[in-house]
Design a protein around this motif. Structure first.
Motif, mmCIF file in Angstrom:
data_model
loop_
_atom_site.group_PDB
_atom_site.id
_atom_site.type_symbol
_atom_site.label_atom_id
_atom_site.label_comp_id
_atom_site.label_asym_id
_atom_site.label_seq_id
_atom_site.Cartn_x
_atom_site.Cartn_y
_atom_site.Cartn_z
ATOM 1 N N UNK A 21 -2.862 -0.181 6.714
ATOM 2 C CA UNK A 21 -3.786 -0.079 7.832
ATOM 3 C C UNK A 21 -3.083 0.542 9.036
ATOM 4 N N UNK A 22 -3.854 1.278 9.851
ATOM 5 C CA UNK A 22 -3.336 1.787 11.121
ATOM 6 C C UNK A 22 -3.809 0.919 12.280
ATOM 7 N N UNK A 23 -4.388 -0.230 11.981
ATOM 8 C CA UNK A 23 -4.899 -1.126 12.990
ATOM 9 C C UNK A 23 -6.391 -0.968 13.228
ATOM 10 N N UNK A 25 -8.441 1.133 10.809
ATOM 11 C CA UNK A 25 -9.012 1.229 9.467
ATOM 12 C C UNK A 25 -7.941 0.909 8.440
ATOM 13 N N UNK A 26 -8.363 0.349 7.322
ATOM 14 C CA UNK A 26 -7.406 -0.023 6.293
ATOM 15 C C UNK A 26 -7.940 0.237 4.903
ATOM 16 N N UNK A 27 -7.038 0.168 3.949
ATOM 17 C CA UNK A 27 -7.381 0.392 2.548
ATOM 18 C C UNK A 27 -6.589 -0.598 1.706
ATOM 19 N N UNK A 28 -7.290 -1.440 0.975
ATOM 20 C CA UNK A 28 -6.637 -2.442 0.142
ATOM 21 C C UNK A 28 -6.860 -2.196 -1.331
ATOM 22 N N UNK A 29 -5.928 -2.652 -2.139
ATOM 23 C CA UNK A 29 -6.055 -2.617 -3.597
ATOM 24 C C UNK A 29 -5.818 -4.032 -4.108
ATOM 25 N N UNK A 30 -6.819 -4.595 -4.774
ATOM 26 C CA UNK A 30 -6.709 -5.925 -5.380
ATOM 27 C C UNK A 30 -6.490 -5.753 -6.878
ATOM 28 N N UNK A 31 -5.568 -6.514 -7.439
ATOM 29 C CA UNK A 31 -5.178 -6.298 -8.831
ATOM 30 C C UNK A 31 -5.248 -7.577 -9.651
ATOM 31 N N UNK A 32 -5.279 -7.388 -10.948
ATOM 32 C CA UNK A 32 -5.175 -8.482 -11.907
ATOM 33 C C UNK A 32 -4.035 -8.154 -12.861
ATOM 34 N N UNK A 33 -2.927 -8.851 -12.709
ATOM 35 C CA UNK A 33 -1.801 -8.648 -13.607
ATOM 36 C C UNK A 33 -0.895 -7.489 -13.249
ATOM 37 N N UNK A 34 -1.089 -6.881 -12.099
ATOM 38 C CA UNK A 34 -0.207 -5.810 -11.631
ATOM 39 C C UNK A 34 0.518 -6.325 -10.397
ATOM 40 N N UNK A 35 1.835 -6.299 -10.420
ATOM 41 C CA UNK A 35 2.606 -7.025 -9.419
ATOM 42 C C UNK A 35 3.595 -6.174 -8.628
ATOM 43 N N UNK A 36 3.396 -4.859 -8.594
ATOM 44 C CA UNK A 36 4.354 -4.021 -7.873
ATOM 45 C C UNK A 36 3.629 -2.884 -7.161
ATOM 46 N N UNK A 37 4.061 -2.621 -5.923
ATOM 47 C CA UNK A 37 3.488 -1.527 -5.145
ATOM 48 C C UNK A 37 4.597 -0.752 -4.445
ATOM 49 N N UNK A 38 4.228 0.411 -3.921
ATOM 50 C CA UNK A 38 5.148 1.184 -3.096
ATOM 51 C C UNK A 38 4.342 1.993 -2.090
ATOM 52 N N UNK A 39 4.758 1.939 -0.821
ATOM 53 C CA UNK A 39 4.154 2.751 0.233
ATOM 54 C C UNK A 39 5.073 3.937 0.489
ATOM 55 N N UNK A 40 4.559 5.142 0.272
ATOM 56 C CA UNK A 40 5.379 6.348 0.378
ATOM 57 C C UNK A 40 5.313 6.904 1.800
ATOM 58 N N UNK A 41 6.445 7.380 2.284
ATOM 59 C CA UNK A 41 6.520 7.969 3.618
ATOM 60 C C UNK A 41 6.253 9.472 3.529
ATOM 61 N N UNK A 89 -12.476 -2.111 7.851
ATOM 62 C CA UNK A 89 -12.122 -1.910 9.251
ATOM 63 C C UNK A 89 -11.020 -2.892 9.641
ATOM 64 N N UNK A 90 -10.170 -2.495 10.587
ATOM 65 C CA UNK A 90 -9.134 -3.388 11.086
ATOM 66 C C UNK A 90 -7.993 -3.585 10.114
ATOM 67 N N UNK A 91 -7.301 -4.728 10.258
ATOM 68 C CA UNK A 91 -6.149 -5.057 9.429
ATOM 69 C C UNK A 91 -6.574 -5.917 8.240
ATOM 70 N N UNK A 92 -5.603 -6.265 7.401
ATOM 71 C CA UNK A 92 -5.903 -7.128 6.253
ATOM 72 C C UNK A 92 -6.375 -8.502 6.711
ATOM 73 N N UNK A 93 -5.895 -8.951 7.868
ATOM 74 C CA UNK A 93 -6.344 -10.229 8.395
ATOM 75 C C UNK A 93 -7.797 -10.147 8.844
ATOM 76 N N UNK A 94 -8.134 -9.046 9.543
ATOM 77 C CA UNK A 94 -9.518 -8.854 9.994
ATOM 78 C C UNK A 94 -10.485 -8.787 8.819
ATOM 79 N N UNK A 95 -10.048 -8.176 7.730
ATOM 80 C CA UNK A 95 -10.911 -7.971 6.575
ATOM 81 C C UNK A 95 -10.947 -9.171 5.634
ATOM 82 N N UNK A 96 -10.108 -10.190 5.886
ATOM 83 C CA UNK A 96 -10.079 -11.344 4.976
ATOM 84 C C UNK A 96 -9.640 -10.976 3.578
#
Length: 209
Positions: A21-23, A25-41, A89-96
């Motif tokens: 999130x940039x504060x 807008x945000x984009x989340x990915x919810x998974x089942x059985x996938x336990x690794x992520x990476x944020x690329x610069x 919209x907002x952060x992960x906290x705002x979006x629940x």
């Protein structure tokens, strides 16, 4: 990781979701059985989720790297994955996001039963928790069979109020340790129990109906 035996990786573990999130807008990915992520610069702010990893193991011996045989390390065959994307919209906290991820991972189950002679109303709840910021991780029968256990945690930076309400008469409420030994009793008025949960804290409760 300069000078480390093993260079640091950009991937990180996750339990149920990852969110960028940039504060505003945000984009989340919810998974089942996938336990690794990476944020690329990169310029696109790419978010990666590991689906399948196959690799050889190399062990440093002096200045050389010897490949170790490890039969079965490659997961051959058809693979199936399940995940959900969640723009918000907002952060992960705002979006629940924690609440949404929990609903996604553990959906409501519907069970059909035959006609009985019980005294329950057509609609009833064992208990409810009014604060959506607190995350319930366990509802189970107490080990001493005297009631049931509810465990939750507060993922936020500030203290949160835990307000429980019950659909059945409550005989006893107590704060417990992780081993379910009681710390202190909690007051109950008309089936309502109120407690405070500090930031980043886990709490365990025992309720007797």
């Amino acid at each position: 990781s300069t000078g480390w035996v093993e260079p640091a990786r950009g991937s990180h573990p996750m339990r149920s979701f990852v969110d960028m999130s940039d504060g505003k807008n945000g984009f989340g990915v919810m998974t089942k059985g996938l336990f690794e992520y990476e944020a690329y610069e990169d310029k696109d702010h790419t978010l990666g989720v590991t689906l399948l990893r196959g690799c050889s193991i190399k062990q440093p011996v002096g200045e050389n790297k010897n490949e170790l045989p490890d039969p079965g390390i490659q997961c051959l065959g058809l693979q199936k994955y399940e995940y959900a994307v969640y723009p918000h919209a907002g952060t992960w906290k705002d979006a629940g996001m924690l609440r949404s991820a929990a609903r996604y991972q553990v959906p409501v189950r519907c069970v059909m039963s035959g006609r009985g002679s019980g005294e329950l109303a057509h609609s009833a709840s064992l208990f409810g928790l009014t604060n959506p910021n607190l995350q319930v991780t366990c509802v189970k029968r107490a080990e001493d069979a005297s009631g049931f256990i509810v465990r939750l945690f507060n993922p936020l930076d500030g203290e949160q109020e835990a307000r429980f309400f019950f659909g059945f008469p409550l005989k006893k409420a107590a704060l417990c340790r992780m081993d379910e030994s009681e710390i202190r009793k909690l007051s109950s008025r008309k089936g309502l129990v109120i407690d405070r949960v500090g930031c980043k804290k886990i709490k365990t409760y025992k309720f007797v109906l």
